[in-house]
Design a protein around this motif. Structure first.
Motif, PDB file in Angstrom:
ATOM      1  N   PRO A 189       0.828  -1.221   0.000  1.00  0.00           N
ATOM      2  CA  PRO A 189       0.000   0.000   0.000  1.00  0.00           C
ATOM      3  C   PRO A 189       0.856   1.264   0.000  1.00  0.00           C
ATOM      4  N   PHE A 190       1.975   1.210   0.700  1.00  0.00           N
ATOM      5  CA  PHE A 190       2.830   2.404   0.788  1.00  0.00           C
ATOM      6  C   PHE A 190       3.606   2.590  -0.516  1.00  0.00           C
ATOM      7  N   ILE A 191       4.025   1.460  -1.104  1.00  0.00           N
ATOM      8  CA  ILE A 191       4.764   1.552  -2.369  1.00  0.00           C
ATOM      9  C   ILE A 191       3.855   2.166  -3.441  1.00  0.00           C
ATOM     10  N   GLU A 192       2.598   1.702  -3.473  1.00  0.00           N
ATOM     11  CA  GLU A 192       1.696   2.219  -4.513  1.00  0.00           C
ATOM     12  C   GLU A 192       1.424   3.705  -4.317  1.00  0.00           C
ATOM     13  N   SER A 193       1.204   4.108  -3.069  1.00  0.00           N
ATOM     14  CA  SER A 193       0.861   5.525  -2.892  1.00  0.00           C
ATOM     15  C   SER A 193       2.089   6.406  -3.146  1.00  0.00           C
ATOM     16  N   TRP A 194       3.272   5.839  -2.920  1.00  0.00           N
ATOM     17  CA  TRP A 194       4.499   6.572  -3.264  1.00  0.00           C
ATOM     18  C   TRP A 194       4.600   6.741  -4.772  1.00  0.00           C
ATOM     19  N   ALA A 195       4.310   5.651  -5.496  1.00  0.00           N
ATOM     20  CA  ALA A 195       4.470   5.694  -6.951  1.00  0.00           C
ATOM     21  C   ALA A 195       3.424   6.578  -7.616  1.00  0.00           C
ATOM     22  N   THR A 196       2.216   6.614  -7.072  1.00  0.00           N
ATOM     23  CA  THR A 196       1.162   7.394  -7.736  1.00  0.00           C
ATOM     24  C   THR A 196       1.057   8.805  -7.163  1.00  0.00           C
ATOM     25  N   GLY A 197       1.648   8.991  -5.978  1.00  0.00           N
ATOM     26  CA  GLY A 197       1.523  10.293  -5.320  1.00  0.00           C
ATOM     27  C   GLY A 197       0.127  10.488  -4.742  1.00  0.00           C
ATOM     28  N   ASP A 198      -0.673   9.428  -4.711  1.00  0.00           N
ATOM     29  CA  ASP A 198      -2.052   9.549  -4.241  1.00  0.00           C
ATOM     30  C   ASP A 198      -2.109   9.269  -2.732  1.00  0.00           C
ATOM     31  N   LYS A 199      -2.338  10.334  -1.971  1.00  0.00           N
ATOM     32  CA  LYS A 199      -2.348  10.165  -0.504  1.00  0.00           C
ATOM     33  C   LYS A 199      -3.763  10.319   0.050  1.00  0.00           C
ATOM     34  N   ARG A 200      -4.762  10.292  -0.821  1.00  0.00           N
ATOM     35  CA  ARG A 200      -6.132  10.536  -0.355  1.00  0.00           C
ATOM     36  C   ARG A 200      -6.782   9.258   0.166  1.00  0.00           C
ATOM     37  N   GLU A 201      -7.889   9.440   0.898  1.00  0.00           N
ATOM     38  CA  GLU A 201      -8.642   8.278   1.365  1.00  0.00           C
ATOM     39  C   GLU A 201      -9.446   7.694   0.212  1.00  0.00           C
ATOM     40  N   HIS A 202      -9.624   6.369   0.229  1.00  0.00           N
ATOM     41  CA  HIS A 202     -10.438   5.724  -0.805  1.00  0.00           C
ATOM     42  C   HIS A 202     -11.405   4.748  -0.167  1.00  0.00           C
ATOM     43  N   HIS A 203     -12.691   5.002  -0.354  1.00  0.00           N
ATOM     44  CA  HIS A 203     -13.696   4.060   0.161  1.00  0.00           C
ATOM     45  C   HIS A 203     -14.438   3.377  -0.976  1.00  0.00           C
ATOM     46  N   LEU A 204     -14.273   3.917  -2.183  1.00  0.00           N
ATOM     47  CA  LEU A 204     -14.860   3.273  -3.365  1.00  0.00           C
ATOM     48  C   LEU A 204     -13.784   2.395  -3.995  1.00  0.00           C
ATOM     49  N   LEU A 205     -14.162   1.174  -4.318  1.00  0.00           N
ATOM     50  CA  LEU A 205     -13.178   0.224  -4.838  1.00  0.00           C
ATOM     51  C   LEU A 205     -12.872   0.480  -6.310  1.00  0.00           C
ATOM     52  N   ASP A 206     -11.720  -0.026  -6.722  1.00  0.00           N
ATOM     53  CA  ASP A 206     -11.374   0.023  -8.148  1.00  0.00           C
ATOM     54  C   ASP A 206     -11.866  -1.234  -8.823  1.00  0.00           C
ATOM     55  N   ARG A 207     -12.319  -1.116 -10.069  1.00  0.00           N
ATOM     56  CA  ARG A 207     -12.478  -2.337 -10.852  1.00  0.00           C
ATOM     57  C   ARG A 207     -11.069  -2.687 -11.324  1.00  0.00           C
TER      58      ARG A 207
END
Ligand code: HEM
Length: 529
Positions: A348-366
């Protein structure tokens, strides 16, 4: 008011006067849970854990975790008169003499297998839908802890009966401990209370298996579920679903009834398997003696990948300063699993580092809308499946008339070559599915109905999809790549420029997507179907 209602009211009033529970219950019993079949996977883990506790407790009444030598004099004729440990003899007794004993042993073992399948598939659901993103990173880490503990707990469980198969597994565990440079041989001596196999190991792992690990499990599962409760469950995108609400059913009565029913389904399936499908028939393997090994020894499936990695590793060893370093065990048995589990926990930390996305997510991704993540998951799965296949190299070789060497070379090459191929193919499939979504939104569903136009041309009639479906297919956001500047305003190279370059690159690869259909495009094409 009927008599029954009056009594129920009195009891509720009595409890509420003393605990003040009514307010808490009123708030929480109406808590809303989203409804999707994949949210039942965590429940399968929970229910099989309960079945494990109950059936395991039954087994402790008769299992004797002792290495005392006994001469077998039980009901199973072929082993009569053989010397064996009390642990093995008592497992035979549970299987043949305790009423319902074999059923309970089999239910316990099947529940363990289902528990581990449940954990892995639940993990995959959480991974592929991005449910691990902020604020659920801690719960993800607790999950990785539960997975690791599950593997260890299962291994200890099937090591307890001291049959030939379990002894072979323990021998591999000893080899892995010994492979640790410098301290390995001391640690192994410490764990076994002397030379292998010794008298101490089975009683020790028994305590760990029935007391320590179940205790830790209970604590971790409680925290895990409290966090799900507190952070609320994620939900799939759809009309009316936002980052701020949860659309679904209230806990009481709908969810409670569903969950209760589901418990009995899981229990029924486990009991059915325990009743009809033989599992770990230890009487066929015989008691453990270090000088023997049964043909076709297989660990339980969740250990199979580790065994497969050890089986495929080349015989590498170095001798330095009077010590031997067995890379052939150290790398597949400790270093690789260590790296795999660390990466998993940190994902989870690697992905948010790579995307720069630090926001909360309650809706899932397809999964198709996060092609890089999905492709990485497919890559990791491929690696694990090739290793798992090699864990059964002897059985596969004899079944399909291959040699062990063919299997070994297939896995050695496959474990390196196939995962990147899986990555590329999965990413392409995701992008194609995105394109298909775009087509569907813009041009509607192909009906298969051909119509001839007045000027002779044949066209296929497309049917527009419902606005709800169109919304579901287009509500996700498509992240732009990070563009971290290499130079600051004054033209001076910024600190960490190389790191930023790598990050830019990863984020650019991550942001590759087929542009989703916009409202304007939809409007423009309206009436063209
Ligand atoms: C003993 C093992 C486990 C039990 C009993 C368990 C139980 C549950 C349950 C009942 C839920 C809510 C329903 C659902 O989303 O399926 C849940 C959610 C969750 N679990 Fe697990 N779980 C276990 C292992 C794991 C593992 C191995 C991971 C990942 C590494 C994990 C990560 C999560 C996360 C992040 C959520 C929140 C998902 C969301 O809100 O969408 N769990 N777990």
């Amino acid at each position: 008011m009927t008599a029954r209602e009056r009594i129920a009211g009195n009891v509720a009033g009595y409890v509420d006067d003393r605990t003040g529970a009514a307010k808490w219950m009123k708030k929480n019993l109406t808590k809303v849970f989203p409804d999707h079949w994949s949210f039942l996977l965590g429940e399968i883990c929970l229910y099989s854990f309960i079945i494990l506790l109950a059936s395991g407790t039954f087994l402790t009444f008769w299992f004797d975790p002792s290495m005392k030598e006994v001469v077998y004099d039980g009901a199973y004729e072929p082993l009569k008169g053989l010397e064996m440990s009390a642990a093995y003899a008592s497992t035979l007794d549970i299987s043949f003499e305790v009423r319902g004993g074999l059923l309970m042993r089999q239910i316990h073992h099947w529940a363990a297998l289902i528990f581990m399948v449940g954990i892995v598939v639940h993990l995959l659901r959480v991974y592929f839908t991005g449910a691990f993103r902020k604020p659920r990173e801690f719960n993800w880490i607790i999950g990785v802890g539960l997975l690791t503990l599950g593997i260890v707990e299962g291994f200890l469980g099937y090591s307890l009966p001291d049959d030939l198969l379990s002894g072979t597994g323990i021998r591999i565990a000893e080899a892995i401990i010994q492979a640790l440079p410098v301290v390995g041989s001391y640690l192994a001596f410490f764990a076994f209370g002397g030379a292998f196999p010794g008298d101490a190991f089975i009683p020790r792992i028994y305590t760990v298996h029935v007391l320590l690990l179940p205790g830790i499990f209970l604590a971790l599962i409680t925290v895990h579920l409290m966090l799900v409760w507190y952070q609320k469950h994620t939900q799939f995108p759809g009309p009316g679903r936002t980052e701020k609400n949860v659309v679904g059913y209230p806990l009481m009565p709908v969810y409670m009834a569903k969950a209760g029913g589901f418990f009995f389904i899981v229990f029924g399936v486990t009991a059915f398997l325990g009743a009809v499908a033989s599992i770990n028939p230890i009487w066929l393997y015989g008691p453990y003696t270090p000088g023997q090994i049964s043909a076709g020894s297989q660990p339980d499936w969740y250990m199979g990948w580790l065994d497969g990695l050890v089986r495929m590793s080349p015989p590498l060893e170095t001798h330095a300063f009077g010590y031997t370093i067995s890379w052939n065990i150290l790398i597949p048995g400790l270093i690789l699993p260590g790296i795999m589990f660390t990466l998993l926990a940190l994902y989870p930390f690697i992905e948010s580092w790579a995307t720069g996305d630090k926001r909360e997510h309650h809706l899932l991704d397809r999964p198709r809308n996060a092609p890089n993540r999905t492709a990485l998951g497919a890559m990791a799965l491929t690696f694990t499946i090739v290793s798992l296949l090699n864990g059964g190299n002897d059985i596969i070789a004899t079944t399909f008339d291959l040699t062990i060497n063919q299997m070994m070379w297939f896995s050695r090459i496959g474990v390196i070559v196939l995962p990147p191929i899986a990555f590329v193919i999965t990413k392409r499939i995701c992008l194609s599915l995105q394109r298909a979504d775009r087509e569907l939104v813009l041009h509607g569903r192909e009906t298969g109905r051909l119509v001839r136009l007045p000027h002779g041309e044949f066209v296929e009639v497309h049917e527009p999809i419902s606005p709800e479906k169109a919304w579901t297919l287009t509500s996700h956001e498509q992240l732009a790549p990070l563009e971290l500047p290499e130079f600051d305003g004054a033209g001076v190279r910024r600190p960490g420029a190389i790191k930023n370059k790598i990050r830019n690159r990863i984020s650019r690869a991550n942001a590759v997507a087929v542009p989703k259909a916009t409202e304007t495009e939809r409007k423009e094409l309206e009436g063209h179907h």
